[in-house]
Write a protein that holds these residues in place. Structure first.
Motif, short mmCIF file in Angstrom:
data_model
loop_
_atom_site.label_atom_id
_atom_site.label_comp_id
_atom_site.label_asym_id
_atom_site.label_seq_id
_atom_site.Cartn_x
_atom_site.Cartn_y
_atom_site.Cartn_z
N ALA A 1 5.13 -4.33 -10.48
CA ALA A 1 5.42 -5.42 -9.57
C ALA A 1 4.80 -5.19 -8.18
O ALA A 1 4.44 -6.14 -7.47
CB ALA A 1 6.93 -5.60 -9.47
N LEU A 2 4.64 -3.94 -7.81
CA LEU A 2 4.12 -3.64 -6.46
C LEU A 2 2.58 -3.58 -6.41
O LEU A 2 2.01 -3.39 -5.33
CB LEU A 2 4.69 -2.30 -5.97
N ILE A 3 1.89 -3.68 -7.54
CA ILE A 3 0.41 -3.59 -7.54
C ILE A 3 -0.23 -4.63 -6.61
O ILE A 3 -1.09 -4.31 -5.77
CB ILE A 3 -0.13 -3.69 -8.96
N PRO A 4 0.10 -5.94 -6.67
CA PRO A 4 -0.53 -6.90 -5.74
C PRO A 4 -0.27 -6.58 -4.28
O PRO A 4 -1.15 -6.69 -3.42
CB PRO A 4 0.10 -8.23 -6.14
N LEU A 5 0.99 -6.15 -4.01
CA LEU A 5 1.32 -5.83 -2.62
C LEU A 5 0.51 -4.63 -2.12
O LEU A 5 0.03 -4.62 -0.98
CB LEU A 5 2.82 -5.57 -2.52
N VAL A 6 0.36 -3.63 -2.98
CA VAL A 6 -0.40 -2.44 -2.58
C VAL A 6 -1.87 -2.79 -2.36
O VAL A 6 -2.51 -2.35 -1.39
CB VAL A 6 -0.24 -1.33 -3.63
N LEU A 7 -2.42 -3.58 -3.28
CA LEU A 7 -3.83 -3.99 -3.12
C LEU A 7 -4.02 -4.75 -1.82
O LEU A 7 -5.00 -4.53 -1.07
CB LEU A 7 -4.27 -4.86 -4.30
N TRP A 8 -3.12 -5.68 -1.51
CA TRP A 8 -3.24 -6.46 -0.27
C TRP A 8 -3.12 -5.54 0.94
O TRP A 8 -3.84 -5.68 1.92
CB TRP A 8 -2.15 -7.53 -0.24
N GLY A 9 -2.20 -4.59 0.89
CA GLY A 9 -2.01 -3.68 2.02
C GLY A 9 -3.23 -2.79 2.26
O GLY A 9 -3.66 -2.59 3.40
N VAL A 10 -3.81 -2.26 1.17
CA VAL A 10 -5.01 -1.41 1.33
C VAL A 10 -6.17 -2.24 1.87
O VAL A 10 -6.92 -1.80 2.75
CB VAL A 10 -5.35 -0.74 0.00
N TRP A 11 -6.32 -3.45 1.34
CA TRP A 11 -7.42 -4.32 1.80
C TRP A 11 -7.24 -4.66 3.26
O TRP A 11 -8.22 -4.63 4.05
CB TRP A 11 -7.46 -5.58 0.95
N LYS A 12 -6.00 -4.93 3.66
CA LYS A 12 -5.74 -5.28 5.05
C LYS A 12 -6.01 -4.09 5.97
O LYS A 12 -6.57 -4.24 7.06
CB LYS A 12 -4.27 -5.73 5.18
N ALA A 13 -5.63 -2.90 5.51
CA ALA A 13 -5.90 -1.70 6.33
C ALA A 13 -7.41 -1.48 6.50
O ALA A 13 -7.89 -1.10 7.58
CB ALA A 13 -5.25 -0.49 5.68
N THR A 14 -8.16 -1.75 5.44
CA THR A 14 -9.63 -1.62 5.53
C THR A 14 -10.21 -2.62 6.52
O THR A 14 -11.13 -2.29 7.31
CB THR A 14 -10.25 -1.81 4.14
N GLN A 15 -9.71 -3.82 6.54
CA GLN A 15 -10.18 -4.83 7.47
C GLN A 15 -9.89 -4.41 8.92
O GLN A 15 -10.71 -4.62 9.82
CB GLN A 15 -9.51 -6.17 7.18
N ARG A 16 -8.73 -3.84 9.14
CA ARG A 16 -8.41 -3.39 10.49
C ARG A 16 -9.36 -2.27 10.94
O ARG A 16 -9.77 -2.22 12.10
CB ARG A 16 -6.96 -2.91 10.55
N ILE A 17 -9.67 -1.36 10.04
CA ILE A 17 -10.62 -0.27 10.38
C ILE A 17 -11.98 -0.85 10.75
O ILE A 17 -12.62 -0.44 11.73
CB ILE A 17 -10.73 0.72 9.21
N HIS A 18 -12.47 -1.85 9.99
CA HIS A 18 -13.75 -2.51 10.30
C HIS A 18 -13.70 -3.16 11.68
O HIS A 18 -14.66 -3.09 12.45
CB HIS A 18 -14.07 -3.57 9.23
#
Length: 466
Positions: free
Chosen positions: A440-457
């Motif tokens: 159940a947490l897979i979509p949330l984790v994917l969104w969180g990692v993607w969002k963290a990558t965007q912030r680093i960029h």
């Protein structure tokens, strides 16, 4: 109220002498009336008096020798002048003005140092056997100086003239010229009535076995010493500068083949530059070789060509100062000299212009080759930039791919940690299904990692912008 005028003095019969009142104070120096002199004022002002004409009493013999002074110091010339009788105390300081006149008991000697040559002018009485009625008289045996002194003058002889100056009636120039021709042994001569008829100059411009060429001046009785001095100076300077002007002719003849070879090489380089079959490096190497040869010729002979032009200008000036008139049947000195000198000077001038034109052509060819190299360099730079752009695009695509894989890998590890954490909580007695929670947490984790990558960029771009 006005003061009454004093009474008039009574007239007296005794005259009173006039009294001149003189100041006892010394007069102010005249130099104080002007600002301080420029450092060159005295030198430049006295230049007009630097080489005055000699005063020559006729009949006279003028022996003139001009030697090249390259490598000869003023001290060496002073040491040679000290060998004359009574000149043991002469010092180089006496020669500082480049002009010196020595009076040596019955004759005089002038020393003049110029930039390229030094002149020695000996003025002495003309020997009686060398008068106007003589036939090729011997002048060397009657020299007032020791022949060894003359032979050992420091330098190399460039001009040597024996000028005999005699007096004779010139009302009939033809008769006087006949005597002058006999004085030259009946050989072909050139002659001029100088100064609109105040004297006759005769010569044949030939160097005799003794190394001298001869000139003869016939002046009427009563010719002043100053006029005789000016006549001798003009004739001797005319011959000296003629020979100095001609020193550029051998140089011009020597440069002829060199310039022809350089012109052929430049033409070949230009043709290959037009055909575009040869690399820029080869063309540049050939052009540098041609240019180096021409620059060397300019450095070695440019002064000689300029000096030739300057000396020829003095020759023309001296010819004009003679104010010649032709004697029927005889070529004038100026006409003879210009006809024989003009072709040589034209050759020197043409060579100098050819050298200058070749330098300009090399400069234009260099500019064309430089333009071609610049265009080739610009093309290479554009190709390199295009390659760099394609590389950056590939790198960006690769970076995007890697970032996607990185997000999946990080999400995998995060889900794995959640799964292990859920299993631990389940083992602890909590009613949790670890697999269901992790899924159940897979979509949330994917969104969180993607969002963290965007912030680093975003942070990286912000830092690059500053």
């Amino acid at each position: 109220m006005t003061t009454p005028a004093p009474p008039a003095a009574a007239p007296t019969t005794t005259a009173t002498p006039a009294v001149t009142i003189r100041s006892t104070a010394p007069p102010a120096p005249l130099r104080q009336l002007l600002p301080p002199d420029d450092g060159l004022r005295t030198l430049l002002h006295n230049e007009v008096h630097a080489r005055p004409s000699a005063r020559i009493r006729l009949p006279a013999l003028v022996v003139f020798v001009a030697v090249l002074n390259e490598g000869i110091t003023r001290e060496e010339e002073c040491a040679h002048l000290r060998r004359l009788p009574g000149q043991e105390g002469l010092t180089p300081a006496d020669l500082a003005d480049h002009f010196l006149r020595l009076r040596l008991g019955g004759y005089s000697l002038r020393w003049e140092r110029h930039s390229e040559f030094t002149r020695y002018v000996l003025v002495q009485p003309l020997p009686e056997p060398a008068g106007l009625g003589a036939d090729q008289p011997d002048l060397c045996s009657a020299l007032a100086v020791d022949p060894d002194w003359l032979r050992n003058l420091p330098g190399r002889t460039v001009a040597a003239v024996q000028l005999a100056m005699v007096t004779h009636d010139i009302a009939d120039p033809q008769a006087a010229l006949a005597l002058g021709q006999r004085w030259f042994g009946g050989r072909t001569i050139v002659a001029s009535l100088m100064g609109n008829g105040h004297s006759i100059a005769v010569t044949n411009f030939r160097v005799r076995e003794d190394g001298f060429e001869r000139m003869l001046v016939i002046a009427p009785p009563g010719t002043s010493e100053t006029r005789a001095g000016r006549i001798s100076q003009r004739l001797l300077e005319l011959e000296t500068y003629r020979l100095m002007a001609l020193r550029g002719l051998p140089v011009a003849k020597t440069l002829g083949p060199v310039l022809a070879e350089a012109e052929a090489g430049l033409a070949e380089v230009t043709a290959q530059l037009e055909a575009r079959h040869t690399s820029e490096a080869d063309l540049l190497d050939r052009l540098i070789h041609v240019a180096a040869g021409i620059e060397r010729a300019n450095a070695e002979h440019g002064y000689r060509f300029s000096a030739t032009e300057a000396y020829h200008g003095i020759v023309r000036q001296r010819i004009g100062e003679l104010r010649e008139r032709a004697i029927p049947g005889t070529q004038t000195i100026g006409e003879f000299m210009q006809r024989r000198l003009s072709p040589a000077i034209a050759t020197v001038s043409a060579t100098a212009q050819r050298l200058a034109a070749l330098s300009q052509r090399i400069e234009r060819a260099s500019a064309l080759l430089r333009t071609r190299v610049d265009i080739a360099t610009e093309t290479q730079n554009q190709q390199l930039l295009a390659q760099l752009t394609r590389g950056q695009e590939l790198q960006l695509n690769l970076q995007t791919t890697v970032e996607g894989l990185s997000i999946a890998a990080i999400s995998y590890y995060v889900i794995s940690l959640i799964l292990y954490g859920g299993k631990a909580l389940k083992s602890a007695g909590l009613p949790i299904n670890p697999e269901m929670a992790a899924g159940a947490l897979i979509p949330l984790v994917l969104w969180g990692v993607w969002k963290a990558t965007q912030r680093i960029h975003a942070r990286l771009h912000a830092g690059a912008g500053h």
